[in-house]
Design a protein around this motif. Sequence first.
Motif, mmCIF file in Angstrom:
data_model
loop_
_atom_site.group_PDB
_atom_site.id
_atom_site.type_symbol
_atom_site.label_atom_id
_atom_site.label_comp_id
_atom_site.label_asym_id
_atom_site.label_seq_id
_atom_site.Cartn_x
_atom_site.Cartn_y
_atom_site.Cartn_z
ATOM 1 N N LYS A 1 50.255 -46.561 68.259
ATOM 2 C CA LYS A 1 50.981 -47.555 69.058
ATOM 3 C C LYS A 1 52.428 -47.680 68.594
ATOM 4 C CE LYS A 1 47.076 -50.532 70.315
ATOM 5 N NZ LYS A 1 46.465 -51.881 70.137
ATOM 6 N N PHE A 2 52.635 -47.575 67.287
ATOM 7 C CA PHE A 2 53.991 -47.688 66.746
ATOM 8 C C PHE A 2 54.828 -46.460 67.109
ATOM 9 C CE2 PHE A 2 57.035 -46.908 63.260
ATOM 10 C CZ PHE A 2 57.813 -48.057 63.378
ATOM 11 N N ALA A 3 54.230 -45.276 67.009
ATOM 12 C CA ALA A 3 54.986 -44.034 67.184
ATOM 13 C C ALA A 3 55.162 -43.614 68.637
ATOM 14 C CB ALA A 3 54.306 -42.909 66.404
ATOM 15 N N GLN A 4 54.338 -44.136 69.544
ATOM 16 C CA GLN A 4 54.414 -43.688 70.932
ATOM 17 C C GLN A 4 55.645 -44.247 71.636
ATOM 18 O OE1 GLN A 4 50.772 -45.119 72.650
ATOM 19 N NE2 GLN A 4 51.525 -47.198 72.917
ATOM 20 N N TYR A 5 56.035 -43.577 72.725
ATOM 21 C CA TYR A 5 57.150 -44.047 73.546
ATOM 22 C C TYR A 5 56.616 -45.109 74.499
ATOM 23 C CZ TYR A 5 59.459 -39.918 71.668
ATOM 24 O OH TYR A 5 60.001 -38.973 70.813
ATOM 25 N N ASP A 6 56.732 -46.354 74.072
ATOM 26 C CA ASP A 6 56.160 -47.475 74.809
ATOM 27 C C ASP A 6 57.136 -47.980 75.874
ATOM 28 O OD1 ASP A 6 55.831 -50.674 74.984
ATOM 29 O OD2 ASP A 6 53.879 -49.736 74.618
ATOM 30 N N TYR A 7 56.624 -48.164 77.060
ATOM 31 C CA TYR A 7 57.446 -48.589 78.203
ATOM 32 C C TYR A 7 58.172 -49.899 77.904
ATOM 33 C CZ TYR A 7 58.498 -50.543 82.820
ATOM 34 O OH TYR A 7 59.134 -51.125 83.897
ATOM 35 N N ASN A 8 57.454 -50.887 77.397
ATOM 36 C CA ASN A 8 58.047 -52.205 77.168
ATOM 37 C C ASN A 8 59.101 -52.164 76.069
ATOM 38 O OD1 ASN A 8 56.450 -54.092 78.971
ATOM 39 N ND2 ASN A 8 54.786 -53.079 77.873
ATOM 40 N N VAL A 9 58.849 -51.393 75.027
ATOM 41 C CA VAL A 9 59.806 -51.297 73.928
ATOM 42 C C VAL A 9 61.093 -50.624 74.390
ATOM 43 C CG1 VAL A 9 60.242 -50.268 71.665
ATOM 44 C CG2 VAL A 9 58.027 -51.304 72.163
ATOM 45 N N MET B 1 62.195 -50.190 77.555
ATOM 46 C CA MET B 1 62.843 -50.789 78.724
ATOM 47 C C MET B 1 63.260 -52.246 78.518
ATOM 48 S SD MET B 1 62.914 -48.290 80.749
ATOM 49 C CE MET B 1 62.130 -46.696 81.017
ATOM 50 N N LYS B 2 62.607 -52.934 77.584
ATOM 51 C CA LYS B 2 62.841 -54.369 77.475
ATOM 52 C C LYS B 2 63.332 -54.805 76.091
ATOM 53 C CE LYS B 2 59.268 -55.466 80.893
ATOM 54 N NZ LYS B 2 58.062 -56.282 81.175
ATOM 55 N N SER B 3 63.709 -53.853 75.259
ATOM 56 C CA SER B 3 64.222 -54.211 73.940
ATOM 57 C C SER B 3 65.347 -53.255 73.564
ATOM 58 C CB SER B 3 63.112 -54.134 72.895
ATOM 59 O OG SER B 3 62.838 -52.790 72.547
ATOM 60 N N LYS B 4 65.966 -53.517 72.452
ATOM 61 C CA LYS B 4 67.056 -52.667 71.959
ATOM 62 C C LYS B 4 66.573 -51.709 70.868
ATOM 63 C CE LYS B 4 70.586 -56.170 72.962
ATOM 64 N NZ LYS B 4 71.679 -57.022 72.412
ATOM 65 N N ILE B 5 65.270 -51.611 70.719
ATOM 66 C CA ILE B 5 64.726 -50.754 69.659
ATOM 67 C C ILE B 5 64.993 -49.282 69.936
ATOM 68 C CG2 ILE B 5 62.587 -50.007 68.528
ATOM 69 C CD1 ILE B 5 61.522 -52.822 68.874
#
Length: 805
Positions: A136-144, A146-150
């Motif tokens: 979960k940490f390493a995957q390209y997460d949509y919310n991370v 699209m909705k954060s500056k990470i």
Amino acid sequence: MNKKFLSKLMQLDSKRADEYLVHFADEVGANVMSEETDNDHILESLNLLEEFVYRTPEKTIEIVKYLIDHPKDAKPELTPMGEFHGRGHKDIVIKCTELLSHLRYIYPNGVLPLLACLTLSTDKDIKCKALEVLKKFAQYDYNVLMKSKIGYDAQRKALDFILAWSRNEQLRHIDFVETVLKELLSSSIQGTTSGLNKEDQYTLTIHFGAVSPTDFLKKMRREAIDLVYELYLSAEDPKLKLKLVKILDEATQSPSNIAYGDDVAHMIADDLKYLASIYRKIIFGEEGKMTGHLGIVATVEERLYWINRREEKRIEESEQLRLDILNNELYHLFRLLVGDTASYQEQEGWDNAEKKRTDEMNDIIKSINESNIHQWIDRLNRIATQRASVEDWKLGPFRNFFRILSQDRPEMAQILLNHAIKGDSDIKYFIGNFLEGFRRGMHFEPYDTYTNWIAESKDINFVPALICSLDLRDGEDLEKYIRDKDLELLELIVEKKGSFAFLQEKDVPQTHYALINALARNYARDPKKIELLINKEIITNPRHLSVYFNQFPLIFYRKLINIQQLQPKTIKLLKEKIIELSDLDWEAQELISKIGKREGLKSVINLILKRIHKAEKEVKKHDLSRRYEPVPYHFNPGLRDFITNNPEYEKIGIELVEKMTTKWNIYNWHISNLLEKIGKGFDDIIKHLISKGDDDSLAKAALTIQSINGVNFDLCIEIVRRTNNKKIINQVESNMYATGVVSGEYGIANAYKRKAEVLEKYKLDKDERVKQFAGYMIENFHESEKKERQKTDEDRQIRKTEFEE
């Protein structure tokens, strides 16, 4: 402090609230670190901590680290069902891992070291949970994204964490490394969003996308590819090398379930060119000589095949590399003898490819002679060394090659096998296929020679292969191919005597699987002798009962043995051992059904009753060290039909229920469970009890009904009609409240509504007790429905508020 208060406190964005939460986290820490706190209370504290974990990340990491390093035994508790154990250390660690998941983006410096430690756990569940959080940490997460500056910082952080390790540490944490690199080399984005739509319906949306190929990402992908190659060079284990090569597959994949732009296509194309050079170095090295790891070569060649089939991915470097691989003489032989026929399909089609493969294999066998045998020994042994890195089913053609060689060219086969035994080469591990070939060709002298070698070597790992050589193909003549000497050989193995006494020292499950099948296959050759050997095998190896009972249904189905012809003492033995099985799986139930057809329904019911009595004894002894399910969880339809179609079933069912007591006990529970699983005829059995009218019979009926999913209200009302015993009526009320499985937000509320509707007809019943009871239950059901709807509406409003915020 309860969760509702914490939830409200969490909504406060103030220094004072933060200070309070930090103080509360300190209290949680002191509590869970106390020697007096058991695991059950620790888990309760962690559930509270979970509510505000992201406001106290450092303290949470401190608590998690302590709990991982300081295991506590589960607390035993004595109950009427026996001794149960509370939460164990594993439960605590898994909960801690869930807390780490909440902190993965907030405090990765604290989370990643702990995840790395947990991925080395010998406990499969703990390891899988840790790898799940890491993914979960390493995957390209949509919310991370699209909705954060990470951005891609999470992937960069994970990669840098790995790069900080030494090469040995990287290889030691290979599962951690594999999980991170596979996600990093992916080109896909995915994630979910949820909320309430305009109709106040809770919705879940799944999003797919493609990564944005920035220079930052491209550089990171190349670093990942280089790391895989460097690890490949450092790894010595062929299986580990193969695992590393398969990581690179991810870099060749296009984004899934979505159209993507030219920029993504160009990034993948550039990586494919780079990969082609990496693959070439893996396969041909710096000097251009093909590696001996042919299983790895085959994996790369297959990947190149699929890459080159896609026009947008096809590049000159990949096509040339695959052509160079296919032109290698040794790899051509490997491709012929290992894998399925698919490798020939691209040119020949399946039928032609299979014929071509068979013809080419036969031509090779015919060409082998004394002048070139040593060349073939070298080639075949280089293929045999790949057995550890190739899936076993892919070695089928290779095994068949040795069978045909031993059958048609026994003198060449002996030279090859003698060389393998003398030189301790991997070909000797295929000795079973040589033995099968010798037997098919009726070359009994070499067969006996190598059988004696196996006995003299005292290597138990060769014994299953020897036994399998006596398990002939369907339709083969037992009188022709099986000698009295071979039956004596089986006897020595079963009894672990004579030259096979070494079998007493170590036990290999495959031996017993092979034995029960070989004995069944040869039953017709000498029924009396083989039946005795089967009995001996079962009696002396109680640890492998599941192996035998998994095979018996197939043995009877294939008519290798006719159960009607077995001696009564054998059937008795089978029943005794069925009682010992921890549960009755599909195959065991098949066997019970066949025994029933031979001996009748009472034999089947008595067998299940003995299992129930065994469960009773274990509970009385408080022996719950192993799971024991006397009644099948999933009833085999064949066994169910045998029972319910028997004219004696209802009578026997009534006898079973009449033996129940008016108080809860193990017997009552399992008999109720048995009747529930059988299903058919249950109502008639309960009606018989109700018709007797006495309180004992009515109490038994009420207790039996409580275990049934989907309570029959008509039966419940008939019990009420016949008694005013408060205890019995309370049991009926409890039965009627059971909802079973429901669906939808208002599932429970709707279930109560339907129950009230079913009882409406009894409000006009002639019996005053029934009318009063029906009215009382309808009123309670409506009240329960109202409360459930109110609770659901409140939960929906909370979700709506949270979503809008």
